[in-house]
Design a protein around this motif. Structure first.
Motif, PDB file in Angstrom:
ATOM      1  N   LEU A  33       0.858  -1.181   0.000  1.00 40.57           N
ATOM      2  CA  LEU A  33       0.000   0.000   0.000  1.00 40.57           C
ATOM      3  C   LEU A  33       0.896   1.233   0.000  1.00 40.57           C
ATOM      4  O   LEU A  33       1.636   1.468   0.955  1.00 40.57           O
ATOM      5  N   ASP A  34       0.845   2.003  -1.062  1.00 42.17           N
ATOM      6  CA  ASP A  34       1.577   3.270  -1.135  1.00 42.17           C
ATOM      7  C   ASP A  34       0.591   4.364  -0.742  1.00 42.17           C
ATOM      8  O   ASP A  34      -0.401   4.586  -1.434  1.00 42.17           O
ATOM      9  N   GLY A  35       0.857   5.030   0.382  1.00 39.50           N
ATOM     10  CA  GLY A  35      -0.045   6.073   0.867  1.00 39.50           C
ATOM     11  C   GLY A  35      -0.279   7.173  -0.151  1.00 39.50           C
ATOM     12  O   GLY A  35      -1.332   7.816  -0.152  1.00 39.50           O
ATOM     13  N   VAL A  54      -8.089  10.646   3.489  1.00 34.77           N
ATOM     14  CA  VAL A  54      -6.940   9.808   3.127  1.00 34.77           C
ATOM     15  C   VAL A  54      -6.620   8.846   4.268  1.00 34.77           C
ATOM     16  O   VAL A  54      -6.406   7.653   4.045  1.00 34.77           O
ATOM     17  N   GLU A  55      -6.609   9.337   5.494  1.00 35.35           N
ATOM     18  CA  GLU A  55      -6.327   8.464   6.636  1.00 35.35           C
ATOM     19  C   GLU A  55      -7.390   7.369   6.763  1.00 35.35           C
ATOM     20  O   GLU A  55      -7.054   6.209   7.014  1.00 35.35           O
ATOM     21  N   ARG A  56      -8.655   7.712   6.585  1.00 39.13           N
ATOM     22  CA  ARG A  56      -9.728   6.695   6.629  1.00 39.13           C
ATOM     23  C   ARG A  56      -9.537   5.660   5.528  1.00 39.13           C
ATOM     24  O   ARG A  56      -9.738   4.458   5.748  1.00 39.13           O
ATOM     25  N   ASN A  57      -9.164   6.111   4.332  1.00 39.81           N
ATOM     26  CA  ASN A  57      -8.952   5.184   3.221  1.00 39.81           C
ATOM     27  C   ASN A  57      -7.788   4.239   3.508  1.00 39.81           C
ATOM     28  O   ASN A  57      -7.869   3.038   3.218  1.00 39.81           O
ATOM     29  N   ILE A  58      -6.706   4.765   4.059  1.00 40.09           N
ATOM     30  CA  ILE A  58      -5.550   3.927   4.392  1.00 40.09           C
ATOM     31  C   ILE A  58      -5.930   2.907   5.462  1.00 40.09           C
ATOM     32  O   ILE A  58      -5.591   1.722   5.354  1.00 40.09           O
ATOM     33  N   ILE A  59      -6.637   3.348   6.478  1.00 38.88           N
ATOM     34  CA  ILE A  59      -7.078   2.428   7.531  1.00 38.88           C
ATOM     35  C   ILE A  59      -7.992   1.357   6.941  1.00 38.88           C
ATOM     36  O   ILE A  59      -7.849   0.162   7.245  1.00 38.88           O
ATOM     37  N   TYR A  60      -8.893   1.750   6.079  1.00 39.55           N
ATOM     38  CA  TYR A  60      -9.795   0.783   5.441  1.00 39.55           C
ATOM     39  C   TYR A  60      -9.001  -0.276   4.662  1.00 39.55           C
ATOM     40  O   TYR A  60      -9.257  -1.478   4.787  1.00 39.55           O
ATOM     41  N   LEU A  61      -8.037   0.175   3.874  1.00 37.79           N
ATOM     42  CA  LEU A  61      -7.227  -0.764   3.097  1.00 37.79           C
ATOM     43  C   LEU A  61      -6.396  -1.674   4.006  1.00 37.79           C
ATOM     44  O   LEU A  61      -6.334  -2.892   3.780  1.00 37.79           O
ATOM     45  N   LEU A  62      -5.782  -1.115   5.027  1.00 45.50           N
ATOM     46  CA  LEU A  62      -5.009  -1.944   5.954  1.00 45.50           C
ATOM     47  C   LEU A  62      -5.905  -2.987   6.612  1.00 45.50           C
ATOM     48  O   LEU A  62      -5.525  -4.162   6.721  1.00 45.50           O
ATOM     49  N   ARG A  63      -7.073  -2.578   7.055  1.00 42.69           N
ATOM     50  CA  ARG A  63      -8.010  -3.519   7.681  1.00 42.69           C
ATOM     51  C   ARG A  63      -8.395  -4.626   6.696  1.00 42.69           C
ATOM     52  O   ARG A  63      -8.501  -5.798   7.084  1.00 42.69           O
ATOM     53  N   ARG A  88      -2.546   7.719  14.582  1.00 41.68           N
ATOM     54  CA  ARG A  88      -3.951   7.630  14.153  1.00 41.68           C
ATOM     55  C   ARG A  88      -4.185   6.413  13.263  1.00 41.68           C
ATOM     56  O   ARG A  88      -5.193   5.726  13.384  1.00 41.68           O
ATOM     57  N   ILE A  89      -3.232   6.151  12.365  1.00 38.79           N
ATOM     58  CA  ILE A  89      -3.356   4.983  11.477  1.00 38.79           C
ATOM     59  C   ILE A  89      -3.344   3.703  12.321  1.00 38.79           C
ATOM     60  O   ILE A  89      -4.206   2.824  12.145  1.00 38.79           O
ATOM     61  N   LEU A  90      -2.403   3.589  13.235  1.00 44.10           N
ATOM     62  CA  LEU A  90      -2.291   2.382  14.058  1.00 44.10           C
ATOM     63  C   LEU A  90      -3.492   2.205  14.981  1.00 44.10           C
ATOM     64  O   LEU A  90      -3.911   1.073  15.241  1.00 44.10           O
ATOM     65  N   GLU A  91      -4.054   3.302  15.468  1.00 44.81           N
ATOM     66  CA  GLU A  91      -5.265   3.203  16.287  1.00 44.81           C
ATOM     67  C   GLU A  91      -6.417   2.601  15.489  1.00 44.81           C
ATOM     68  O   GLU A  91      -7.257   1.886  16.033  1.00 44.81           O
TER      69      GLU A  91
END
Length: 162
Positions: A33-35, A54-63, A88-91
């Motif tokens: 995943l490239d932020g 963007v942060e929500r999208n990254i969290i969604y993809l990581l999940r 925030r991402i790790l949370e």
């Protein structure tokens, strides 16, 4: 096997995408995943609304990657110049069990200039990246100075750190 999240950060132009692409190809059962992908918008605007999106999208993809049994390694590359962004991402993925490795790629001022010139980046972009380098010094990450080592050596060091 517990999944492994490998976060690779550093200033624009340091080589995060190049290293992450090669690392992803070197690790079995991995995803990358490239932020920056989440910032591909026109016009490119840094607003609070866009930052949160963007942060929500990254969290969604990581999940999604953590929920998928086909992946053991998740490689994420992004600038991540402030600890609170990483926090925030790790949370957002705290309910998953995984091993975290955080890596900061660095290079000399001269190497950064050369790389950014090769990427056709502007002097303004180089100066902005150069100013940001100090933000990574105190981060609790494994630092790799890529100034005088090959891509292969960089990948080897990351795999040793894992």
């Amino acid at each position: 096997m517990k999944k492994k999240l490998i976060i690779i950060n550093g200033v624009p132009g340091v080589g995060k995408s190049t290293v992450s692409k090669e690392l992803h190809k070197s690790l079995p059962k991995s995803v990358w995943l490239d932020g920056d992908w989440c910032w591909m918008m026109n016009p490119w605007m840094i607003t609070e609304e866009n930052i949160r999106m963007v942060e929500r999208n990254i969290i969604y993809l990581l999940r999604s990657y953590f929920s998928n049994s086909n992946f053991d390694y998740i490689v994420m590359s992004w600038v991540l110049h402030r600890e609170e962004i990483t926090k925030r991402i790790l949370e957002g993925i705290q309910d998953f069990e995984y091993e975290l490795t955080r890596i900061t790629l660095t290079c000399t001022h001269e190497s950064l200039r050369e790389r950014m010139l090769l990427d056709n980046r502007t002097q303004e972009q180089f100066e902005a990246s150069s100013r940001r380098q100090r933000l990574y010094e105190d981060m609790e990450t494994f630092k790799i100075d890529t100034s005088n080592i090959s891509l292969e050596e960089t990948i080897k060091r990351i795999i040793q750190e894992l």
